[in-house]
Write a protein that holds these residues in place. Structure first.
Motif, mmCIF file in Angstrom:
data_model
loop_
_atom_site.group_PDB
_atom_site.id
_atom_site.type_symbol
_atom_site.label_atom_id
_atom_site.label_comp_id
_atom_site.label_asym_id
_atom_site.label_seq_id
_atom_site.Cartn_x
_atom_site.Cartn_y
_atom_site.Cartn_z
ATOM 1 N N LEU A 124 0.549 -1.213 -0.003
ATOM 2 C CA LEU A 124 -0.185 -0.045 0.100
ATOM 3 C C LEU A 124 0.589 1.193 0.283
ATOM 4 O O LEU A 124 1.162 1.779 1.239
ATOM 5 N N LYS A 125 1.103 1.418 -1.082
ATOM 6 C CA LYS A 125 2.087 2.469 -1.623
ATOM 7 C C LYS A 125 1.550 3.946 -1.272
ATOM 8 O O LYS A 125 0.836 4.828 -1.280
ATOM 9 N N PRO A 126 2.399 5.128 -0.341
ATOM 10 C CA PRO A 126 4.110 4.656 -0.661
ATOM 11 C C PRO A 126 4.590 3.678 1.161
ATOM 12 O O PRO A 126 4.036 4.372 2.083
ATOM 13 N N ASN A 127 5.199 2.650 0.706
ATOM 14 C CA ASN A 127 5.149 2.188 2.100
ATOM 15 C C ASN A 127 6.849 2.837 2.215
ATOM 16 O O ASN A 127 7.611 4.008 1.870
ATOM 17 N N GLY A 128 7.533 2.480 3.271
ATOM 18 C CA GLY A 128 8.762 2.977 4.174
ATOM 19 C C GLY A 128 9.695 2.598 4.708
ATOM 20 O O GLY A 128 9.604 1.066 4.713
ATOM 21 N N VAL A 129 10.929 2.957 4.815
ATOM 22 C CA VAL A 129 11.896 2.856 5.933
ATOM 23 C C VAL A 129 12.149 3.692 7.211
ATOM 24 O O VAL A 129 12.684 4.381 7.114
ATOM 25 N N LEU A 130 12.902 2.270 8.319
ATOM 26 C CA LEU A 130 12.804 2.834 9.716
ATOM 27 C C LEU A 130 14.504 2.930 9.699
ATOM 28 O O LEU A 130 15.336 1.887 9.347
ATOM 29 N N TYR A 131 15.321 3.975 9.834
ATOM 30 C CA TYR A 131 16.507 3.437 9.320
ATOM 31 C C TYR A 131 17.920 4.603 10.905
ATOM 32 O O TYR A 131 17.032 5.145 11.290
ATOM 33 N N ILE A 132 18.251 3.518 11.202
ATOM 34 C CA ILE A 132 19.875 4.549 12.503
ATOM 35 C C ILE A 132 20.374 4.558 12.139
ATOM 36 O O ILE A 132 21.488 3.378 11.836
ATOM 37 N N THR A 133 21.386 5.186 12.249
ATOM 38 C CA THR A 133 22.465 5.399 12.599
ATOM 39 C C THR A 133 23.626 5.638 13.330
ATOM 40 O O THR A 133 23.023 6.872 13.698
ATOM 41 N N GLY A 134 24.378 5.336 14.185
ATOM 42 C CA GLY A 134 24.789 5.725 16.000
ATOM 43 C C GLY A 134 23.937 6.519 16.487
ATOM 44 O O GLY A 134 22.750 5.226 16.845
ATOM 45 N N GLN A 135 23.614 7.744 16.896
ATOM 46 C CA GLN A 135 22.733 8.269 17.742
ATOM 47 C C GLN A 135 21.399 8.523 16.805
ATOM 48 O O GLN A 135 20.943 9.301 17.615
ATOM 49 N N ASP A 136 21.632 8.751 15.819
ATOM 50 C CA ASP A 136 19.992 9.368 14.866
ATOM 51 C C ASP A 136 19.594 8.251 14.473
ATOM 52 O O ASP A 136 20.315 7.411 14.320
ATOM 53 N N ALA A 137 18.253 8.786 13.726
ATOM 54 C CA ALA A 137 16.992 7.891 13.085
ATOM 55 C C ALA A 137 16.323 8.402 12.148
ATOM 56 O O ALA A 137 16.584 9.942 12.120
ATOM 57 N N GLY A 138 15.859 8.359 11.709
ATOM 58 C CA GLY A 138 15.052 9.031 9.934
ATOM 59 C C GLY A 138 13.785 7.236 10.082
ATOM 60 O O GLY A 138 13.968 6.366 9.361
ATOM 61 N N ALA A 140 11.609 7.944 6.113
ATOM 62 C CA ALA A 140 11.238 8.283 5.087
ATOM 63 C C ALA A 140 11.047 7.338 4.152
ATOM 64 O O ALA A 140 10.334 5.994 4.608
ATOM 65 N N THR A 141 10.092 7.084 3.051
ATOM 66 C CA THR A 141 9.535 6.946 2.175
ATOM 67 C C THR A 141 10.697 5.497 1.583
ATOM 68 O O THR A 141 11.834 6.810 1.377
ATOM 69 N N THR A 142 10.186 4.998 1.092
ATOM 70 C CA THR A 142 10.981 4.104 0.484
ATOM 71 C C THR A 142 11.865 5.035 -0.554
ATOM 72 O O THR A 142 12.913 4.654 -1.105
ATOM 73 N N ASP A 143 11.391 5.379 -1.722
ATOM 74 C CA ASP A 143 11.899 6.192 -2.688
ATOM 75 C C ASP A 143 13.454 7.083 -2.184
ATOM 76 O O ASP A 143 14.155 7.631 -2.805
ATOM 77 N N SER A 158 9.407 -1.642 5.429
ATOM 78 C CA SER A 158 7.578 -1.973 6.094
ATOM 79 C C SER A 158 6.774 -1.076 4.982
ATOM 80 O O SER A 158 7.075 -0.078 4.942
ATOM 81 N N GLY A 159 5.708 -1.442 5.354
ATOM 82 C CA GLY A 159 4.648 -0.382 5.313
ATOM 83 C C GLY A 159 2.916 -0.590 5.175
ATOM 84 O O GLY A 159 2.522 -1.930 5.639
ATOM 85 N N PRO A 160 2.042 0.169 5.182
ATOM 86 C CA PRO A 160 2.675 1.567 4.003
ATOM 87 C C PRO A 160 2.841 2.816 5.507
ATOM 88 O O PRO A 160 3.116 3.051 6.483
ATOM 89 N N MET A 161 4.101 3.480 4.904
ATOM 90 C CA MET A 161 3.514 5.189 5.699
ATOM 91 C C MET A 161 2.614 5.429 6.051
ATOM 92 O O MET A 161 2.001 5.639 5.581
ATOM 93 N N LEU A 162 2.084 5.569 6.836
ATOM 94 C CA LEU A 162 1.118 5.890 8.231
ATOM 95 C C LEU A 162 1.722 7.776 8.159
ATOM 96 O O LEU A 162 0.133 8.343 7.953
ATOM 97 N N VAL A 163 2.390 8.402 8.218
ATOM 98 C CA VAL A 163 2.648 9.921 8.368
ATOM 99 C C VAL A 163 4.035 10.133 7.352
ATOM 100 O O VAL A 163 4.597 9.491 7.798
ATOM 101 N N ILE A 164 3.677 10.950 6.633
ATOM 102 C CA ILE A 164 4.802 11.828 5.626
ATOM 103 C C ILE A 164 4.631 13.163 6.041
ATOM 104 O O ILE A 164 3.611 13.945 4.941
ATOM 105 N N ASP A 165 5.840 13.231 6.577
ATOM 106 C CA ASP A 165 5.675 14.977 6.638
ATOM 107 C C ASP A 165 4.909 15.589 7.180
ATOM 108 O O ASP A 165 4.295 16.472 6.385
#
Length: 254
Positions: A124-138, A140-143, A158-165
């Motif tokens: 159910l697009k857009p789906n998205g990505v949870l990402y973590i680098t060190g002490q930061d996270a984000g 974003a939509t997959t694209d 995973s997906g879908p995105m629930l909230v976008i911006d």
């Protein structure tokens, strides 16, 4: 005189004991405070808030024998002396418990991003990505995530995105009647993630509003539904109803 020294010693020992109790209680409260029960729009949730400067968040899929963990029983109970605080589903998975989409663990891409079309919540697009680098996270939509070519320590799609911006995903409609147990993740700032799992069936629309309005997340991602599970020792909860695929877990930083 000896009686006075004994009395002073007794008082000092009592003060030390009180301070130690306060310290241990504050440590326990710190761990317990990560996950709390919350009601929003007449639905009960468990909400776990993690500041990555105070907690380590990790993804788990396979153990050292290359077998899927499949649940919470065999997860490490501590990392670098920091105790586990909670764990839950980290996204959708195939019948063999492998991730449906992108999966990065310890900087290694173990599954590529999935941009295919199909049926079901993941697509159910857009789906998205949870990402973590060190002490930061984000989140974003997959694209957008793929376009930025980010190098990350951990990521799950995973997906879908629930909230976008700051806005509800337009594919999620307010009149939806499908209600299920659901879990997801939102981001409050670059260091702070907020995870939620419903304690009772909830619609996609209401679940999205929990993140957008109730938890003030400008971006949020649906992780799973129906089989959503939680391990939260401070709440005396360890779900074992279903085998699960990738798992996300938070540990205290020491």
């Amino acid at each position: 005189m000896n009686r006075w020294f004994a009395l002073i010693g007794f008082l000092v020992l009592g003060l030390v004991a009180d301070l130690l109790t306060i310290f241990l209680s504050s440590q326990s409260a710190s761990a317990a405070s990560a996950c709390v029960e919350k009601r929003y729009q007449k639905v009960s949730y468990v909400v776990c808030t993690v500041d990555l400067r105070a907690y380590r968040v990790r993804l788990f899929w396979k153990d050292q024998q290359q077998q899927p963990f499949g649940g919470f029983d065999h997860l490490p109970r501590s990392i670098e002396d920091g105790q586990i605080v909670f764990a839950m589903n980290a996204g959708m998975y195939e019948e063999d418990l492998s991730p449906v989409g992108l999966y990065v663990e310890d900087g290694k891409t173990l599954r590529p991003a999935n941009r295919r079309s199909g049926s079901g919540n993941f697509y159910l697009k857009p789906n998205g990505v949870l990402y973590i680098t060190g002490q930061d996270a984000g989140i974003a939509t997959t694209d957008r995530f793929l376009a930025e070519r980010l190098r990350v320590d951990f990521a799950t799609q995973s997906g879908p995105m629930l909230v976008i911006d700051g806005r509800t995903n337009p594919r999620i409609k307010p009149g939806s009647t499908s209600a299920k147990i659901r879990n997801g993740v939102g981001i409050q700032d670059q260091h702070t993630l907020v995870f939620a799992i419903s304690k009772e069936p909830v619609s996609f629309w209401n679940f999205a509003q929990l993140f957008r309005l109730g938890l003030e997340s400008r971006s949020a991602l649906f992780l799973d539904g129906s089989i959503s599970s939680l391990y939260a020792p401070a709440l005396h909860r360890s779900d074992t109803l279903y085998p699960i695929g990738p798992i996300i877990a938070a540990y205290e930083r020491k």
